[in-house]
Scaffold this motif. Sequence first.
Motif, PDB file in Angstrom:
ATOM      1  N   SER A 261      19.061  19.700  83.552  1.00 29.38           N
ATOM      2  CA  SER A 261      19.827  19.671  83.006  1.00 29.38           C
ATOM      3  C   SER A 261      21.450  18.519  83.238  1.00 29.38           C
ATOM      4  CB  SER A 261      20.407  19.772  82.009  1.00 29.38           C
ATOM      5  OG  SER A 261      21.003  21.184  81.957  1.00 29.38           O
ATOM      6  N   GLU A 262      22.364  18.212  83.438  1.00 36.23           N
ATOM      7  CA  GLU A 262      23.111  17.178  83.684  1.00 36.23           C
ATOM      8  C   GLU A 262      24.869  19.140  82.965  1.00 36.23           C
ATOM      9  OE1 GLU A 262      25.141  15.189  84.953  1.00 36.23           O
ATOM     10  OE2 GLU A 262      23.462  13.287  83.896  1.00 36.23           O
ATOM     11  N   HIS A 263      25.302  19.441  84.154  1.00 31.23           N
ATOM     12  CA  HIS A 263      25.517  20.465  84.046  1.00 31.23           C
ATOM     13  C   HIS A 263      27.189  20.683  82.878  1.00 31.23           C
ATOM     14  CE1 HIS A 263      25.576  21.572  88.314  1.00 31.23           C
ATOM     15  NE2 HIS A 263      24.803  20.988  87.660  1.00 31.23           N
ATOM     16  N   ASP A 264      26.706  20.659  81.400  1.00 27.66           N
ATOM     17  CA  ASP A 264      27.416  20.982  80.335  1.00 27.66           C
ATOM     18  C   ASP A 264      26.169  21.528  78.889  1.00 27.66           C
ATOM     19  OD1 ASP A 264      24.641  19.164  79.566  1.00 27.66           O
ATOM     20  OD2 ASP A 264      25.269  17.633  79.093  1.00 27.66           O
ATOM     21  N   VAL A 265      25.653  22.180  79.601  1.00 25.57           N
ATOM     22  CA  VAL A 265      25.118  23.608  78.277  1.00 25.57           C
ATOM     23  C   VAL A 265      25.774  24.721  78.207  1.00 25.57           C
ATOM     24  CG1 VAL A 265      23.342  25.027  78.657  1.00 25.57           C
ATOM     25  CG2 VAL A 265      22.936  23.364  80.621  1.00 25.57           C
ATOM     26  N   ALA A 266      26.735  24.375  78.663  1.00 26.93           N
ATOM     27  CA  ALA A 266      28.288  25.084  77.444  1.00 26.93           C
ATOM     28  C   ALA A 266      27.911  24.923  76.078  1.00 26.93           C
ATOM     29  CB  ALA A 266      29.399  25.266  78.634  1.00 26.93           C
ATOM     30  N   ALA A 267      28.165  23.080  76.230  1.00 25.19           N
ATOM     31  CA  ALA A 267      28.893  21.558  74.930  1.00 25.19           C
ATOM     32  C   ALA A 267      27.542  22.150  74.057  1.00 25.19           C
ATOM     33  CB  ALA A 267      28.449  20.783  75.667  1.00 25.19           C
ATOM     34  N   TRP A 268      26.251  22.540  74.166  1.00 25.60           N
ATOM     35  CA  TRP A 268      25.110  22.607  73.253  1.00 25.60           C
ATOM     36  C   TRP A 268      24.810  23.587  73.329  1.00 25.60           C
ATOM     37  CZ3 TRP A 268      20.145  22.855  76.157  1.00 25.60           C
ATOM     38  CH2 TRP A 268      21.148  22.207  77.276  1.00 25.60           C
ATOM     39  N   GLY A 269      25.175  24.724  73.680  1.00 26.77           N
ATOM     40  CA  GLY A 269      23.931  26.497  74.115  1.00 26.77           C
ATOM     41  C   GLY A 269      24.309  27.297  72.748  1.00 26.77           C
ATOM     42  N   GLY A 270      25.040  26.771  72.302  1.00 27.92           N
ATOM     43  CA  GLY A 270      25.616  27.534  71.116  1.00 27.92           C
ATOM     44  C   GLY A 270      25.326  28.810  71.245  1.00 27.92           C
ATOM     45  N   GLU A 271      25.481  29.898  70.192  1.00 30.04           N
ATOM     46  CA  GLU A 271      25.682  31.806  70.192  1.00 30.04           C
ATOM     47  C   GLU A 271      24.406  31.887  71.232  1.00 30.04           C
ATOM     48  OE1 GLU A 271      27.149  35.113  70.500  1.00 30.04           O
ATOM     49  OE2 GLU A 271      27.521  33.326  69.584  1.00 30.04           O
ATOM     50  N   PRO A 272      23.725  31.567  71.281  1.00 31.90           N
ATOM     51  CA  PRO A 272      22.517  32.606  71.920  1.00 31.90           C
ATOM     52  C   PRO A 272      22.758  32.067  73.753  1.00 31.90           C
ATOM     53  CG  PRO A 272      21.289  30.554  70.810  1.00 31.90           C
ATOM     54  CD  PRO A 272      23.132  30.868  70.772  1.00 31.90           C
ATOM     55  N   LEU A 273      23.669  30.869  74.172  1.00 31.79           N
ATOM     56  CA  LEU A 273      24.524  31.085  75.792  1.00 31.79           C
ATOM     57  C   LEU A 273      24.944  31.648  75.587  1.00 31.79           C
ATOM     58  CD1 LEU A 273      24.191  29.328  77.830  1.00 31.79           C
ATOM     59  CD2 LEU A 273      26.129  28.014  77.240  1.00 31.79           C
ATOM     60  N   GLN A 274      26.112  32.049  74.328  1.00 33.02           N
ATOM     61  CA  GLN A 274      27.522  32.721  74.645  1.00 33.02           C
ATOM     62  C   GLN A 274      27.367  33.681  75.260  1.00 33.02           C
ATOM     63  OE1 GLN A 274      30.665  31.678  75.099  1.00 33.02           O
ATOM     64  NE2 GLN A 274      29.291  29.433  74.893  1.00 33.02           N
ATOM     65  N   HIS A 275      25.658  34.686  74.423  1.00 29.61           N
ATOM     66  CA  HIS A 275      25.629  35.847  74.338  1.00 29.61           C
ATOM     67  C   HIS A 275      25.424  36.080  76.128  1.00 29.61           C
ATOM     68  CE1 HIS A 275      23.425  39.554  73.255  1.00 29.61           C
ATOM     69  NE2 HIS A 275      22.188  38.943  73.604  1.00 29.61           N
ATOM     70  N   LEU A 276      24.320  35.029  76.559  1.00 31.52           N
ATOM     71  CA  LEU A 276      24.235  35.149  78.107  1.00 31.52           C
ATOM     72  C   LEU A 276      25.662  35.387  78.562  1.00 31.52           C
ATOM     73  CD1 LEU A 276      22.043  35.448  80.275  1.00 31.52           C
ATOM     74  CD2 LEU A 276      21.975  32.633  79.824  1.00 31.52           C
ATOM     75  N   LEU A 277      26.154  34.110  78.256  1.00 31.26           N
ATOM     76  CA  LEU A 277      27.554  34.820  79.457  1.00 31.26           C
ATOM     77  C   LEU A 277      28.409  35.831  79.545  1.00 31.26           C
ATOM     78  CD1 LEU A 277      28.759  30.880  78.743  1.00 31.26           C
ATOM     79  CD2 LEU A 277      28.046  32.100  80.996  1.00 31.26           C
ATOM     80  N   ARG A 278      28.649  36.115  78.105  1.00 30.73           N
ATOM     81  CA  ARG A 278      29.240  37.761  77.633  1.00 30.73           C
ATOM     82  C   ARG A 278      28.766  38.779  79.297  1.00 30.73           C
ATOM     83  NH1 ARG A 278      30.033  36.067  72.476  1.00 30.73           N
ATOM     84  NH2 ARG A 278      27.918  37.003  71.673  1.00 30.73           N
ATOM     85  N   HIS A 279      27.014  39.177  78.941  1.00 29.86           N
ATOM     86  CA  HIS A 279      27.018  40.062  79.906  1.00 29.86           C
ATOM     87  C   HIS A 279      26.660  39.468  81.051  1.00 29.86           C
ATOM     88  CE1 HIS A 279      23.658  42.788  79.879  1.00 29.86           C
ATOM     89  NE2 HIS A 279      22.769  42.128  80.658  1.00 29.86           N
ATOM     90  N   ILE A 280      26.114  38.536  81.773  1.00 34.75           N
ATOM     91  CA  ILE A 280      26.205  37.741  82.668  1.00 34.75           C
ATOM     92  C   ILE A 280      27.745  38.352  83.587  1.00 34.75           C
ATOM     93  CG2 ILE A 280      26.513  35.699  84.904  1.00 34.75           C
ATOM     94  CD1 ILE A 280      24.029  35.039  83.202  1.00 34.75           C
ATOM     95  N   PHE A 281      29.156  37.838  82.701  1.00 36.20           N
ATOM     96  CA  PHE A 281      30.592  38.387  83.343  1.00 36.20           C
ATOM     97  C   PHE A 281      30.774  39.411  83.605  1.00 36.20           C
ATOM     98  CE2 PHE A 281      32.361  34.248  80.617  1.00 36.20           C
ATOM     99  CZ  PHE A 281      31.892  33.133  81.302  1.00 36.20           C
ATOM    100  N   ALA A 282      30.637  40.100  82.226  1.00 39.92           N
ATOM    101  CA  ALA A 282      30.604  41.910  82.287  1.00 39.92           C
ATOM    102  C   ALA A 282      29.713  42.337  83.634  1.00 39.92           C
ATOM    103  CB  ALA A 282      29.722  42.223  80.829  1.00 39.92           C
ATOM    104  N   LEU A 283      28.213  41.965  84.116  1.00 39.73           N
ATOM    105  CA  LEU A 283      28.007  41.800  85.217  1.00 39.73           C
ATOM    106  C   LEU A 283      28.581  41.891  86.213  1.00 39.73           C
ATOM    107  CD1 LEU A 283      23.825  40.523  84.653  1.00 39.73           C
ATOM    108  CD2 LEU A 283      24.957  43.232  84.790  1.00 39.73           C
TER     109      LEU A 283
END
Length: 212
Positions: free
Chosen positions: A52-74
């Motif tokens: 994909s284009e590097h724009d997943v943050a624009a359409w990934g919604g809460e499931p993506l945000q859940h993943l991001l929060r976990h990776i930021f914590a790691l």
Amino acid sequence: MTAQVVGLFDTPIVVDELPNAAAVNAALKPLILARRAEGPGVNISNIGGWQSEHDVAAWGGEPLQHLLRHIFALADAHCVDIVSPGAARHRWASDIWANVSPPQASNQMHTHPGAYWSAVYYVDDGGQPDGATGGELIIEDPRMPMILMTMPNLRLRSANGAVHEPQLKMKVRSGRIIMFPSWLNHGVMPHQGTRERISIAINLLAVPINPA
């Protein structure tokens, strides 16, 4: 005196499982497949697959945000600001894209300049048969291929006595996160699964909170 061996320049590779992965994957998979249906995507390191284009943050919604929060914590748990160990002086900025890899698709070896951590999350591992080889994430010793040029079968022994290999081949599975320093050369062996593999790649950039 007995010879001593000191391990030098340890390189952390973080492997973790995402909490609530089944629900997150069930939400992300149709979003990614719908996005693929909209266009050809881009071709960077992918061979035979869709990126994909590097724009997943624009359409990934809460499931993506859940993943991001976990990776930021790691990321926070596996590095430290040696000047200010008790109070972060940075935030993580992210660059995110999705991959869909049919059988036999792969990714050529590459690095991610400018990022601090890189991570890949597996939405669907593609049905790799148990015990089968292929489809592994390859992480390469940055001294490759220099150390193998004159004697390709000669290996160093690590501080713990183990034989040092110039490449690490990592098995993948749905719900798994693999995170590593972005300067490490990495790629993906041809996918040998029975269906399309779906993953999300993330670069983390450390941005000063109060730049001078």
